[in-house]
Design an enzyme around this catalytic site. Sequence first.
Site, short mmCIF file in Angstrom:
data_model
loop_
_atom_site.label_atom_id
_atom_site.label_comp_id
_atom_site.label_asym_id
_atom_site.label_seq_id
_atom_site.Cartn_x
_atom_site.Cartn_y
_atom_site.Cartn_z
N ASP A 11 -28.54 125.21 -22.48
CA ASP A 11 -28.96 124.18 -21.53
C ASP A 11 -30.48 124.21 -21.54
O ASP A 11 -31.08 125.19 -21.12
CB ASP A 11 -28.41 124.52 -20.14
CG ASP A 11 -28.94 123.60 -19.05
OD1 ASP A 11 -29.77 122.72 -19.34
OD2 ASP A 11 -28.52 123.79 -17.88
N ASP A 52 -25.07 121.14 -21.27
CA ASP A 52 -25.28 122.03 -22.42
C ASP A 52 -25.20 121.29 -23.75
O ASP A 52 -24.31 120.46 -23.95
CB ASP A 52 -24.20 123.12 -22.43
CG ASP A 52 -24.18 123.89 -21.13
OD1 ASP A 52 -25.25 124.31 -20.69
OD2 ASP A 52 -23.08 124.04 -20.56
N TYR A 89 -34.55 118.12 -15.49
CA TYR A 89 -34.34 119.27 -14.63
C TYR A 89 -33.97 120.50 -15.46
O TYR A 89 -33.19 120.41 -16.41
CB TYR A 89 -33.25 118.97 -13.59
CG TYR A 89 -33.37 119.93 -12.43
CD1 TYR A 89 -34.48 119.88 -11.59
CD2 TYR A 89 -32.42 120.92 -12.23
CE1 TYR A 89 -34.63 120.79 -10.56
CE2 TYR A 89 -32.56 121.84 -11.20
CZ TYR A 89 -33.67 121.77 -10.38
OH TYR A 89 -33.82 122.68 -9.37
N GLN A 93 -34.25 126.10 -19.57
CA GLN A 93 -33.71 127.14 -18.66
C GLN A 93 -32.96 128.27 -19.37
O GLN A 93 -32.97 129.39 -18.90
CB GLN A 93 -32.85 126.53 -17.55
CG GLN A 93 -31.46 126.08 -17.99
CD GLN A 93 -30.49 125.96 -16.81
OE1 GLN A 93 -30.79 125.35 -15.80
NE2 GLN A 93 -29.32 126.56 -16.95
N ASP A 130 -18.57 124.05 -19.21
CA ASP A 130 -19.79 124.03 -18.40
C ASP A 130 -19.44 124.34 -16.96
O ASP A 130 -18.33 124.07 -16.51
CB ASP A 130 -20.47 122.65 -18.51
CG ASP A 130 -21.86 122.67 -17.89
OD1 ASP A 130 -22.49 123.75 -17.86
OD2 ASP A 130 -22.33 121.61 -17.41
N LYS A 131 -20.42 124.93 -16.25
CA LYS A 131 -20.26 125.34 -14.84
C LYS A 131 -19.24 126.45 -14.68
O LYS A 131 -18.48 126.49 -13.71
CB LYS A 131 -19.90 124.14 -13.94
CG LYS A 131 -20.87 123.00 -14.03
CD LYS A 131 -22.29 123.40 -13.69
CE LYS A 131 -23.25 122.35 -14.19
NZ LYS A 131 -24.61 122.86 -14.37
N TYR A 230 -30.58 134.74 -11.13
CA TYR A 230 -29.83 133.54 -11.53
C TYR A 230 -30.67 132.53 -12.30
O TYR A 230 -31.75 132.16 -11.88
CB TYR A 230 -29.27 132.83 -10.28
CG TYR A 230 -28.36 131.69 -10.65
CD1 TYR A 230 -27.23 131.91 -11.41
CD2 TYR A 230 -28.64 130.38 -10.26
CE1 TYR A 230 -26.38 130.88 -11.76
CE2 TYR A 230 -27.80 129.34 -10.60
CZ TYR A 230 -26.66 129.60 -11.36
OH TYR A 230 -25.83 128.57 -11.71
N LYS A 233 -25.23 129.24 -14.89
CA LYS A 233 -24.01 129.94 -15.31
C LYS A 233 -24.00 130.02 -16.84
O LYS A 233 -24.80 129.38 -17.52
CB LYS A 233 -22.78 129.18 -14.81
CG LYS A 233 -22.21 129.75 -13.53
CD LYS A 233 -21.32 130.98 -13.77
CE LYS A 233 -20.97 131.68 -12.48
NZ LYS A 233 -21.37 133.06 -12.38
N ASP A 234 -23.07 130.79 -17.37
CA ASP A 234 -23.14 131.14 -18.79
C ASP A 234 -22.51 130.12 -19.72
O ASP A 234 -22.74 130.13 -20.91
CB ASP A 234 -22.49 132.51 -19.01
CG ASP A 234 -22.88 133.45 -17.90
OD1 ASP A 234 -24.05 133.81 -17.84
OD2 ASP A 234 -22.02 133.77 -17.07
N GLN A 243 -2.78 126.82 -36.53
CA GLN A 243 -1.69 126.52 -37.48
C GLN A 243 -1.46 127.69 -38.45
O GLN A 243 -2.25 128.62 -38.52
CB GLN A 243 -1.98 125.22 -38.26
CG GLN A 243 -2.34 124.01 -37.42
CD GLN A 243 -1.27 123.50 -36.50
OE1 GLN A 243 -1.55 123.08 -35.39
NE2 GLN A 243 -0.03 123.55 -36.94
N ARG A 267 -23.78 125.97 -7.73
CA ARG A 267 -24.67 127.14 -7.69
C ARG A 267 -24.06 128.37 -8.35
O ARG A 267 -24.42 129.51 -8.01
CB ARG A 267 -25.09 127.46 -6.24
CG ARG A 267 -25.90 126.32 -5.63
CD ARG A 267 -26.36 126.58 -4.22
NE ARG A 267 -26.98 125.36 -3.68
CZ ARG A 267 -28.25 125.02 -3.87
NH1 ARG A 267 -29.05 125.80 -4.54
NH2 ARG A 267 -28.73 123.89 -3.38
#
Length: 366
Positions: A11, A52, A89, A93, A130-131, A230, A233-234, A243, A267
Amino acid sequence: MKVTISVIKADVGSIGGHIRPSEALLNKVKKVIADKAKGLLIDHYISYTGDDIAILCTHKRGVLDEKVHKMAYDAFLAGTEVAKKQGLYGAGQDLLKDSFSGNIKGMGPAVAEMEIEERPNEPFLFFAADKTDPGAYNLPVYLSFADPMYNAGLILAPSQEKGFRFTVMDVEYVDADRVVDINTPEEMYDLAALLRDQERFVVESVYSRKNNDQAASVSTTRLHNIAGTYTGKDDPIMLIRTQGNFPATGEILSTFTIGHYVAGFMRGSHHGPLMPVKLNSSISYFDGPPVVSCAAFCIRNGILSEAVDAFDHPYWDWVRGQVSQKAQEIRRQGFFGPAMLPFSELEYGGIVEKLKRIDKKFKVKK
Ligand code: F6R
Ligand code: MG
Ligand code: MG
């Protein structure tokens, strides 16, 4: 032919908070990769999930290759410049350390890679969430590779009857990679005992016990551990071959029907249900819900087919409705009980500070 499939995601900025990257940012990453691909990569595919950006590529250089990782790092760095110019934003990060030192693992961006002996037909799935954090994949991977209730192949396909080997990482151990190998079906209960703790024990990889071929690779980064504070998140990624000796694509996808509760959401401090979404989906409700996308591919000599969106089907519209309902159920109780993460997993320091202050006011009654 031996081929390496690498995915590196980060991200490096998004529009309107943590919704999705801008077109200009995506185009910059695409341009840098296209320029650097010559002589390095066989093929590549760039996408986003929430805020991301993921760079998926194929090459012949093996896992943890310095040049491939540096290429991704440079692309994210160039993207960060665009993000800064546009005032996006959280620009940059996930680039937590400012100089590149050999490989991108432990720096912030998430990595999932596999070096494989390519089969004559080689289907695989690329998941991006994500999140949420890497433990989000524990349940779907467990069900896909160890539970015949989801993977019918475990009882129907002779190629799977020996089961699978899971490598599980203790992600709280930060000095090095601390891992354990667990064989299923014999050690199912040991695996269950580890994987129920999604914040500490995370599936890192899975191997077929028929021939030792790698079936899955999951990113295990915990930004929290790298930065000490923080920074987001990862948002884990995962590659799964399907298959033949591995579960069928549909068996793996079926496990995402549950919309199980994972850590993340607003958060990075709440539990929310994991919603299977279409490729290139954005983030919305309560900075969530936690989402997962899945691009299905085949490769031949390392060349990627087009990506097919595995969650773009009427069935998953119904699932998304169910998962929205689960999101609403837990959100209705705000910060109470399991809605908010336990103290040790909270991603913001506010409560810690408050408790320290209040602690001084406690009195022990005589
Ligand atoms: C979750 C996430 C967001 C932010 C939230 C507040 O991974 O990134 O939910 O935590 O939008 O962001 P700040 O603290 O930057 O205002
Ligand atoms: Mg973000
Ligand atoms: Mg994210």
